[in-house]
Design a protein around this motif. Structure first.
Motif, PDB file in Angstrom:
ATOM      1  N   UNK A  98      45.420  33.905  43.969  1.00  0.00           N
ATOM      2  CA  UNK A  98      44.844  35.128  43.807  1.00  0.00           C
ATOM      3  C   UNK A  98      45.795  36.440  43.625  1.00  0.00           C
ATOM      4  N   UNK A  99      45.042  36.726  42.212  1.00  0.00           N
ATOM      5  CA  UNK A  99      45.716  37.403  40.892  1.00  0.00           C
ATOM      6  C   UNK A  99      44.424  38.752  40.866  1.00  0.00           C
ATOM      7  N   UNK A 100      45.032  39.803  41.404  1.00  0.00           N
ATOM      8  CA  UNK A 100      44.996  40.743  41.272  1.00  0.00           C
ATOM      9  C   UNK A 100      44.431  42.380  41.110  1.00  0.00           C
ATOM     10  N   UNK A 101      43.285  42.962  40.545  1.00  0.00           N
ATOM     11  CA  UNK A 101      42.807  43.775  39.077  1.00  0.00           C
ATOM     12  C   UNK A 101      42.133  45.019  39.214  1.00  0.00           C
ATOM     13  N   UNK A 102      42.165  45.798  39.785  1.00  0.00           N
ATOM     14  CA  UNK A 102      41.505  47.128  39.360  1.00  0.00           C
ATOM     15  C   UNK A 102      40.561  47.369  38.257  1.00  0.00           C
ATOM     16  N   UNK A 103      39.431  46.762  38.237  1.00  0.00           N
ATOM     17  CA  UNK A 103      38.439  47.087  36.668  1.00  0.00           C
ATOM     18  C   UNK A 103      37.249  48.431  37.207  1.00  0.00           C
ATOM     19  N   UNK A 104      36.317  48.510  35.974  1.00  0.00           N
ATOM     20  CA  UNK A 104      36.067  49.807  35.681  1.00  0.00           C
ATOM     21  C   UNK A 104      34.953  49.109  35.627  1.00  0.00           C
ATOM     22  N   UNK A 105      33.578  49.461  36.113  1.00  0.00           N
ATOM     23  CA  UNK A 105      32.163  48.888  35.721  1.00  0.00           C
ATOM     24  C   UNK A 105      32.093  49.286  33.944  1.00  0.00           C
ATOM     25  N   UNK A 106      31.610  48.043  33.993  1.00  0.00           N
ATOM     26  CA  UNK A 106      30.806  48.439  32.611  1.00  0.00           C
ATOM     27  C   UNK A 106      29.299  48.269  31.854  1.00  0.00           C
ATOM     28  N   UNK A 107      28.573  47.913  31.280  1.00  0.00           N
ATOM     29  CA  UNK A 107      27.276  47.829  31.041  1.00  0.00           C
ATOM     30  C   UNK A 107      26.988  46.433  31.691  1.00  0.00           C
ATOM     31  N   UNK A 108      25.756  46.630  32.049  1.00  0.00           N
ATOM     32  CA  UNK A 108      24.616  45.630  33.335  1.00  0.00           C
ATOM     33  C   UNK A 108      24.052  45.076  31.537  1.00  0.00           C
ATOM     34  N   UNK A 109      24.283  44.116  31.844  1.00  0.00           N
ATOM     35  CA  UNK A 109      23.816  42.905  30.800  1.00  0.00           C
ATOM     36  C   UNK A 109      22.391  41.765  30.678  1.00  0.00           C
ATOM     37  N   UNK A 110      22.422  41.788  32.290  1.00  0.00           N
ATOM     38  CA  UNK A 110      21.560  40.918  32.550  1.00  0.00           C
ATOM     39  C   UNK A 110      22.020  40.502  34.525  1.00  0.00           C
ATOM     40  N   UNK A 111      20.842  39.500  34.403  1.00  0.00           N
ATOM     41  CA  UNK A 111      21.393  39.120  35.396  1.00  0.00           C
ATOM     42  C   UNK A 111      22.418  37.616  36.007  1.00  0.00           C
ATOM     43  N   UNK A 112      23.178  38.133  37.225  1.00  0.00           N
ATOM     44  CA  UNK A 112      24.108  36.975  37.176  1.00  0.00           C
ATOM     45  C   UNK A 112      23.292  35.659  36.843  1.00  0.00           C
ATOM     46  N   UNK A 113      24.332  34.448  36.852  1.00  0.00           N
ATOM     47  CA  UNK A 113      24.022  32.747  36.686  1.00  0.00           C
ATOM     48  C   UNK A 113      24.198  32.993  37.401  1.00  0.00           C
ATOM     49  N   UNK A 114      24.796  32.599  38.413  1.00  0.00           N
ATOM     50  CA  UNK A 114      25.125  32.579  40.236  1.00  0.00           C
ATOM     51  C   UNK A 114      24.078  32.784  40.759  1.00  0.00           C
ATOM     52  N   UNK A 115      22.832  31.595  41.108  1.00  0.00           N
ATOM     53  CA  UNK A 115      21.336  32.353  42.377  1.00  0.00           C
ATOM     54  C   UNK A 115      21.981  33.264  43.220  1.00  0.00           C
ATOM     55  N   UNK A 116      22.682  32.159  43.621  1.00  0.00           N
ATOM     56  CA  UNK A 116      23.662  32.731  45.667  1.00  0.00           C
ATOM     57  C   UNK A 116      24.526  33.755  45.930  1.00  0.00           C
ATOM     58  N   UNK A 117      24.812  34.655  44.497  1.00  0.00           N
ATOM     59  CA  UNK A 117      25.955  35.610  44.527  1.00  0.00           C
ATOM     60  C   UNK A 117      25.147  37.125  44.309  1.00  0.00           C
ATOM     61  N   UNK A 118      25.536  37.655  45.404  1.00  0.00           N
ATOM     62  CA  UNK A 118      24.177  39.069  45.408  1.00  0.00           C
ATOM     63  C   UNK A 118      25.822  40.213  45.891  1.00  0.00           C
TER      64      UNK A 118
END
Length: 146
Positions: A98-118
């Motif tokens: 695993x390579x880990x990165x601090x990230x900032x929230x951006x724009x919500x562009x739609x619904x997730x495409x992985x249906x079993x991920x919440x």
């Protein structure tokens, strides 16, 4: 610097090396961290396996859209750690790097495409104890203390 490794490499087992990139994202109040809860109740950091010849940043951006339906801004690199484990979903042995990165929230562009991920927002302490992979818990601790 040696890579921190979790889990035990079992003798005589063949491990599949799986490089991955993961997102560490705090909400604006900095009191909750983004995690993905799968349908089986397990918790993971957003992110996943690097596909084809993706860069870490390309992987993180793709995974954020797939798992959270949002754009992100990739920030500082936190570090790398790996874990030996057996996948009960795929019936294979893996060495997840695993390579880990601090990230900032951006724009919500739609619904997730992985249906079993919440997407869930939980306290960092709960994330540290709840994440399925130890190297992901390590990254949360490291991100909070760097």
């Amino acid at each position: 610097m040696p890579i921190i490794t979790f889990g035990v490499k079992e003798e005589g087992k063949e491990y599949i090396w799986r490089p991955a990139a993961y997102i560490l994202m705090l909400n604006k109040e900095k009191d909750n961290i983004a995690v993905i809860q799968t349908a089986d109740g397990k918790y993971f950091l957003p992110g996943g396996g690097i596909e084809n010849n993706e860069s870490h940043e390309e992987c993180l951006i793709r995974e954020a859209l797939e798992e959270m339906g949002m754009q992100i801004q990739v920030g500082r690199y936190i570090g790398c750690a790996q874990r030996y484990f057996y996948s009960t979903n795929e019936y294979k042995y893996f060495l997840s790097e695993g390579h880990f990165y601090q990230c900032e929230i951006g724009e919500q562009t739609g619904n997730p495409t992985e249906e079993d991920h919440f997407l869930r927002w939980i306290e960092p302490a709960k994330a540290i104890e709840s994440l399925f992979h130890e190297h992901q818990s390590w990254a949360v601790v490291k991100s909070l203390h760097d």
